[in-house]
Design a protein around this motif. Structure first.
Motif, PDB file in Angstrom:
ATOM      1  N   LEU A  32       0.831  -1.202   0.000  1.00 34.95           N
ATOM      2  CA  LEU A  32       0.000   0.000   0.000  1.00 34.95           C
ATOM      3  C   LEU A  32       0.867   1.254   0.000  1.00 34.95           C
ATOM      4  CD1 LEU A  32      -2.961   1.166   0.403  1.00 34.95           C
ATOM      5  CD2 LEU A  32      -2.390   1.218   2.842  1.00 34.95           C
ATOM      6  N   TYR A  33       1.863   1.291   0.884  1.00 35.32           N
ATOM      7  CA  TYR A  33       2.698   2.493   0.987  1.00 35.32           C
ATOM      8  C   TYR A  33       3.565   2.699  -0.245  1.00 35.32           C
ATOM      9  CZ  TYR A  33       6.584   5.506   2.179  1.00 35.32           C
ATOM     10  OH  TYR A  33       7.530   6.501   2.146  1.00 35.32           O
ATOM     11  N   LYS A  34       4.189   1.632  -0.718  1.00 29.84           N
ATOM     12  CA  LYS A  34       5.115   1.799  -1.833  1.00 29.84           C
ATOM     13  C   LYS A  34       4.427   2.269  -3.102  1.00 29.84           C
ATOM     14  CE  LYS A  34       8.856  -1.336  -0.441  1.00 29.84           C
ATOM     15  NZ  LYS A  34       9.608  -2.567  -0.761  1.00 29.84           N
ATOM     16  N   THR A  35       3.151   1.974  -3.262  1.00 32.87           N
ATOM     17  CA  THR A  35       2.437   2.391  -4.465  1.00 32.87           C
ATOM     18  C   THR A  35       1.654   3.680  -4.292  1.00 32.87           C
ATOM     19  OG1 THR A  35       0.659   0.869  -3.823  1.00 32.87           O
ATOM     20  CG2 THR A  35       2.241   0.095  -5.459  1.00 32.87           C
ATOM     21  N   THR A  36       1.189   3.981  -3.074  1.00 32.18           N
ATOM     22  CA  THR A  36       0.324   5.153  -2.886  1.00 32.18           C
ATOM     23  C   THR A  36       0.846   6.163  -1.878  1.00 32.18           C
ATOM     24  OG1 THR A  36      -0.985   4.208  -1.059  1.00 32.18           O
ATOM     25  CG2 THR A  36      -1.680   3.654  -3.313  1.00 32.18           C
ATOM     26  N   GLY A  37       1.789   5.771  -1.032  1.00 31.36           N
ATOM     27  CA  GLY A  37       2.241   6.656   0.030  1.00 31.36           C
ATOM     28  C   GLY A  37       1.373   6.619   1.275  1.00 31.36           C
ATOM     29  N   GLN A  38       0.336   5.786   1.278  1.00 33.38           N
ATOM     30  CA  GLN A  38      -0.554   5.700   2.443  1.00 33.38           C
ATOM     31  C   GLN A  38       0.063   4.851   3.552  1.00 33.38           C
ATOM     32  OE1 GLN A  38      -4.768   4.779   1.790  1.00 33.38           O
ATOM     33  NE2 GLN A  38      -4.459   5.126  -0.397  1.00 33.38           N
ATOM     34  N   VAL A  39      -0.232   5.259   4.786  1.00 37.27           N
ATOM     35  CA  VAL A  39       0.210   4.517   5.967  1.00 37.27           C
ATOM     36  C   VAL A  39      -0.937   3.655   6.467  1.00 37.27           C
ATOM     37  CG1 VAL A  39       0.964   4.719   8.363  1.00 37.27           C
ATOM     38  CG2 VAL A  39       1.888   6.253   6.625  1.00 37.27           C
ATOM     39  N   ALA A  40      -0.637   2.421   6.846  1.00 37.30           N
ATOM     40  CA  ALA A  40      -1.654   1.514   7.375  1.00 37.30           C
ATOM     41  C   ALA A  40      -1.321   1.134   8.808  1.00 37.30           C
ATOM     42  CB  ALA A  40      -1.762   0.262   6.513  1.00 37.30           C
ATOM     43  N   THR A  62       6.881 -11.798   0.486  1.00 37.73           N
ATOM     44  CA  THR A  62       6.191 -10.504   0.511  1.00 37.73           C
ATOM     45  C   THR A  62       5.279 -10.320  -0.698  1.00 37.73           C
ATOM     46  OG1 THR A  62       7.988  -9.394  -0.674  1.00 37.73           O
ATOM     47  CG2 THR A  62       8.143  -9.460   1.723  1.00 37.73           C
ATOM     48  N   GLY A  63       5.509 -11.069  -1.781  1.00 33.14           N
ATOM     49  CA  GLY A  63       4.877 -10.776  -3.059  1.00 33.14           C
ATOM     50  C   GLY A  63       3.363 -10.784  -3.055  1.00 33.14           C
ATOM     51  N   VAL A  64       2.767 -11.902  -2.649  1.00 33.30           N
ATOM     52  CA  VAL A  64       1.302 -12.012  -2.703  1.00 33.30           C
ATOM     53  C   VAL A  64       0.637 -10.961  -1.805  1.00 33.30           C
ATOM     54  CG1 VAL A  64      -0.666 -13.495  -2.151  1.00 33.30           C
ATOM     55  CG2 VAL A  64       1.264 -14.418  -3.450  1.00 33.30           C
ATOM     56  N   PRO A  65       1.007 -10.852  -0.515  1.00 35.69           N
ATOM     57  CA  PRO A  65       0.336  -9.831   0.292  1.00 35.69           C
ATOM     58  C   PRO A  65       0.642  -8.403  -0.148  1.00 35.69           C
ATOM     59  CG  PRO A  65       2.066 -10.945   1.556  1.00 35.69           C
ATOM     60  CD  PRO A  65       1.886 -11.713   0.296  1.00 35.69           C
ATOM     61  N   ALA A  66       1.864  -8.123  -0.619  1.00 37.36           N
ATOM     62  CA  ALA A  66       2.171  -6.772  -1.088  1.00 37.36           C
ATOM     63  C   ALA A  66       1.330  -6.426  -2.310  1.00 37.36           C
ATOM     64  CB  ALA A  66       3.657  -6.635  -1.406  1.00 37.36           C
ATOM     65  N   ALA A  67       1.107  -7.408  -3.185  1.00 42.92           N
ATOM     66  CA  ALA A  67       0.247  -7.173  -4.348  1.00 42.92           C
ATOM     67  C   ALA A  67      -1.172  -6.843  -3.910  1.00 42.92           C
ATOM     68  CB  ALA A  67       0.259  -8.400  -5.260  1.00 42.92           C
ATOM     69  N   LEU A  68      -1.666  -7.536  -2.882  1.00 45.79           N
ATOM     70  CA  LEU A  68      -3.005  -7.247  -2.377  1.00 45.79           C
ATOM     71  C   LEU A  68      -3.066  -5.837  -1.800  1.00 45.79           C
ATOM     72  CD1 LEU A  68      -5.883  -7.885  -1.614  1.00 45.79           C
ATOM     73  CD2 LEU A  68      -5.040  -9.268   0.309  1.00 45.79           C
ATOM     74  N   GLY A  69      -2.056  -5.445  -1.013  1.00 47.74           N
ATOM     75  CA  GLY A  69      -2.028  -4.091  -0.476  1.00 47.74           C
ATOM     76  C   GLY A  69      -1.982  -3.044  -1.571  1.00 47.74           C
ATOM     77  N   ALA A  70      -1.194  -3.309  -2.623  1.00 48.84           N
ATOM     78  CA  ALA A  70      -1.110  -2.375  -3.741  1.00 48.84           C
ATOM     79  C   ALA A  70      -2.464  -2.241  -4.441  1.00 48.84           C
ATOM     80  CB  ALA A  70      -0.044  -2.844  -4.727  1.00 48.84           C
ATOM     81  N   LYS A  71      -3.168  -3.360  -4.610  1.00 47.21           N
ATOM     82  CA  LYS A  71      -4.467  -3.325  -5.293  1.00 47.21           C
ATOM     83  C   LYS A  71      -5.509  -2.581  -4.467  1.00 47.21           C
ATOM     84  CE  LYS A  71      -7.337  -4.374  -8.610  1.00 47.21           C
ATOM     85  NZ  LYS A  71      -7.181  -3.798  -9.961  1.00 47.21           N
ATOM     86  N   LEU A  72      -5.497  -2.782  -3.149  1.00 51.53           N
ATOM     87  CA  LEU A  72      -6.454  -2.074  -2.300  1.00 51.53           C
ATOM     88  C   LEU A  72      -6.247  -0.572  -2.390  1.00 51.53           C
ATOM     89  CD1 LEU A  72      -6.352  -4.395   0.845  1.00 51.53           C
ATOM     90  CD2 LEU A  72      -8.245  -4.159  -0.789  1.00 51.53           C
ATOM     91  N   GLY A  73      -4.994  -0.147  -2.497  1.00 53.87           N
ATOM     92  CA  GLY A  73      -4.711   1.278  -2.601  1.00 53.87           C
ATOM     93  C   GLY A  73      -4.926   1.843  -3.984  1.00 53.87           C
ATOM     94  N   SER A  74      -4.825   1.001  -5.020  1.00 56.03           N
ATOM     95  CA  SER A  74      -4.968   1.449  -6.415  1.00 56.03           C
ATOM     96  C   SER A  74      -5.927   0.527  -7.146  1.00 56.03           C
ATOM     97  CB  SER A  74      -3.595   1.445  -7.106  1.00 56.03           C
ATOM     98  OG  SER A  74      -2.663   2.228  -6.411  1.00 56.03           O
ATOM     99  N   PRO A  75      -7.203   0.555  -6.774  1.00 51.24           N
ATOM    100  CA  PRO A  75      -8.149  -0.436  -7.320  1.00 51.24           C
ATOM    101  C   PRO A  75      -8.335  -0.362  -8.827  1.00 51.24           C
ATOM    102  CG  PRO A  75      -9.295   1.279  -6.064  1.00 51.24           C
ATOM    103  CD  PRO A  75      -7.844   1.460  -5.807  1.00 51.24           C
TER     104      PRO A  75
END
Length: 567
Positions: A60-68, A426-439
């Motif tokens: 999420l952070y690496k793609t959008t800058g959002q903190v979770a 890290t790949g699968v969960p990081a991809a999910l975080g990226a998708k949630l931030g950039s649907p």
């Protein structure tokens, strides 16, 4: 008097800091917070393993800058979370790790009789930038401010808040609460002075062969446009660090691949080097053999964290500053300066050397005759199918290297790697975080089967959340990156055989679509089908182990030097 419980107060404070996602699991100790998320515009994403929650926060952070926020419940949950928090520390990922805790009467310290008793403060202390407990309702806003101030000081990173259950259940007078906007208690990042920018501009403008090296900090600071303005005004080569692959488009006319003959030439002949947002870590081979004479080569380094200045190369000038305004100011300063006569062929020589080296090294792919499937050709097919507009997430050993070499140029913040800590899984969960931030964007995860095994259950989380990610698992049934060293030293392998898994079949059991491919034609067909599916997809590709192991000798030697030092 309006009563407010600790969970609702904490939710208000987190929302005030821009938090929109919470990754974790419910438990009685944390439930008052989770129950209050909806009313403050936050979304709970349940996970299958707490460390994966931290990796989702990373994506999420690496793609959008959002903190979770990531949750670790008492004892086992907080222990599970720790590996993800350590990864975030190394990767410079800001997140709030909240560990819930039992009642105060049985902790700090915990007697042997305490169920799930663990001093989580001591466990987390070395893994985070800052950590502390909240022992009373009225201190919730203050401690949240402390945590976020520390999170954003210098290089971002994870912080830790320990929350005994009674604090979240406690109530207080809502009118007594002050939750100021972040700008009311946090200073902005440091900015470079005009005098320091002028010094850098003078150095670069007077250089015959300037060089720019850009790290992932450029991406994180959204300074990509300003960086390229500096490069274009200098007309010089620019090298992206391995971790910073997305910082500069690979097809930019000034881009030079750093870990090869072109990068060697650039680093050796440059008289002034600007390093922006990079520590020049071991992955980028900061050894004297690859650089010019440190007595005469002038290095200028700009970074948000003073601890990164001059770590591996001596600097003529170090500036601690926010990269985006610093590079924008530098670009403006260069525009009004007359550059001295430059070496007109420097950039062309570097690019030619890079292209020749690349062509020579990658003949191992072109000459592959099979009969198995070469991972590089699968990577090329993935890039053709999804193009430069996707977010790519890479994971694994040799798989991540082939991805680094053969995926297409990407947009900023659109290439997520594991190249700072090297944590697998890290790949699968990081991809999910990226998708949630950039649907609205396509998210593609390329992973080896060893790495996939760590957190593949999060595909069920993707199915539950309706997150359309495409995961391609390169399946050989082996820890292939460990094979060469064992063969070289012992003439045999031990511990490298993991057995093959039909990841597509597992994916269907988790509620995802699954496809299987053993030929390039089947890969291309599966990729086309995957893009048409509404939900998450896994493609299991049976790649050839010998091809995967067949990394070009010089390219392999460069990577070996990361571990062993200059050879």
């Amino acid at each position: 008097m309006a009563e407010l419980n600790g969970g609702r107060l904490l939710a208000r404070c987190l929302a005030n800091e821009g938090v929109r996602f919470v990754f974790g699991l419910p438990s009685p100790e944390i439930d008052p917070l989770l129950a209050a998320l909806d009313e403050h515009g936050m979304r709970l994403v349940p996970i299958r393993h707490e460390a994966a929650g931290a990796h989702m926060a990373e994506g999420l952070y690496k793609t959008t800058g959002q903190v979770a926020v990531v949750i670790g419940n008492p004892g086992p949950g907080s222990a599970n979370l720790l590996a993800g928090v350590i990864t975030a520390r190394h990767e410079g990922v800001p997140l709030v790790a909240i560990t819930s805790q039992h009642r105060l009467g049985i902790v700090y310290p915990s007697p042997p009789s305490t169920f799930q008793g663990q001093d989580q403060l001591d466990v987390y202390r070395p893994a985070v930038k800052w950590g502390g407990p909240i022992f009373s309702w009225d201190r919730i806003p203050e401690v949240v401010r402390l945590a976020f101030r520390e999170m954003w000081t210098g290089r971002p990173g994870p912080v830790h808040i320990e929350l005994p259950a009674p604090v979240l259940y406690a109530t207080g007078d809502e009118s007594s609460v002050r939750v100021p906007a972040p700008a009311a208690y946090r200073a902005p990042l440091p900015e470079a002075s005009e005098a320091r920018i002028a010094e850098v501009a003078d150095l670069l403008a007077s250089a015959a062969r300037p060089l720019v090296i850009a790290g992932s900090g450029v991406d994180r600071a959204a300074a990509n446009e300003a960086l390229l303005a500096v490069v274009e005004r200098l007309g010089c080569p620019v090298i992206a660090s391995m971790a910073g692959r997305a910082v500069v488009p690979l097809d930019h006319p000034n881009a030079v691949y750093g870990l090869g003959a072109g990068g060697d030439l650039a680093k050796r002949e440059a008289d002034v080097v600007l390093v922006a947002g990079s520590r020049l870590g071991n992955l980028d081979l900061p050894y004297d053999k690859y650089w010019g004479d440190p007595a005469t080569q002038r290095v200028v380094q700009i970074d948000v964290d003073p601890r990164h200045i001059g770590v591996t190369r001596p600097v003529a000038l170090g500036i601690v500053a926010d990269l985006k305004p610093a590079l924008a100011s530098l670009a403006s300063a260069l525009e009004v300066r007359r550059a001295r006569a430059r070496d007109p062929g420097f950039l062309a020589r570097c690019r030619r050397a890079a292209e020749e080296w690349w062509g020579e090294q990658m003949r191992v792919v072109e000459s592959w005759a099979g009969p198995g499937l070469h991972p590089a050709r699968v990577i090329q097919a993935i890039g053709t199918a999804f193009g430069p507009g996707a977010i790519y997430v890479t994971d694994g050993g040799f798989t991540s290297l082939w991805a680094y070499w053969f995926l297409p140029p990407t947009r900023p913040r659109s290439y997520l790697s594991i190249l700072e800590l090297g944590m697998l899984g890290t790949g699968v969960p990081a991809a999910l975080g990226a998708k949630l931030g950039s649907p609205a964007r396509e998210v593609v995860c390329v992973t080896g089967d060893g790495a996939a095994g760590f957190h593949f259950m999060e595909m069920q989380s993707a199915a539950r959340e309706g997150a359309k990610i495409t995961v391609i698992v390169f399946a050989e049934g082996s820890w292939s990156m460990e094979v060469p060293n064992e063969q070289m030293l012992y003439g045999r392998n031990f511990g490298t055989e993991m057995g093959t898994v039909r990841w597509d079949v597992v994916a269907r059991g988790l509620g995802c679509e699954g496809f299987y491919a053993e030929s390039l034609a089947e890969v291309e067909a599966a990729l086309a089908k995957a893009r048409a599916v509404a939900g998450p997809v896994v493609i299991c590709v049976r790649t050839d182990r010998a091809a995967n192991l067949g990394v070009a000798p010089e390219a392999g030697l460069r990577f070996a030097e990361v571990y062993q030092g200059p050879m």
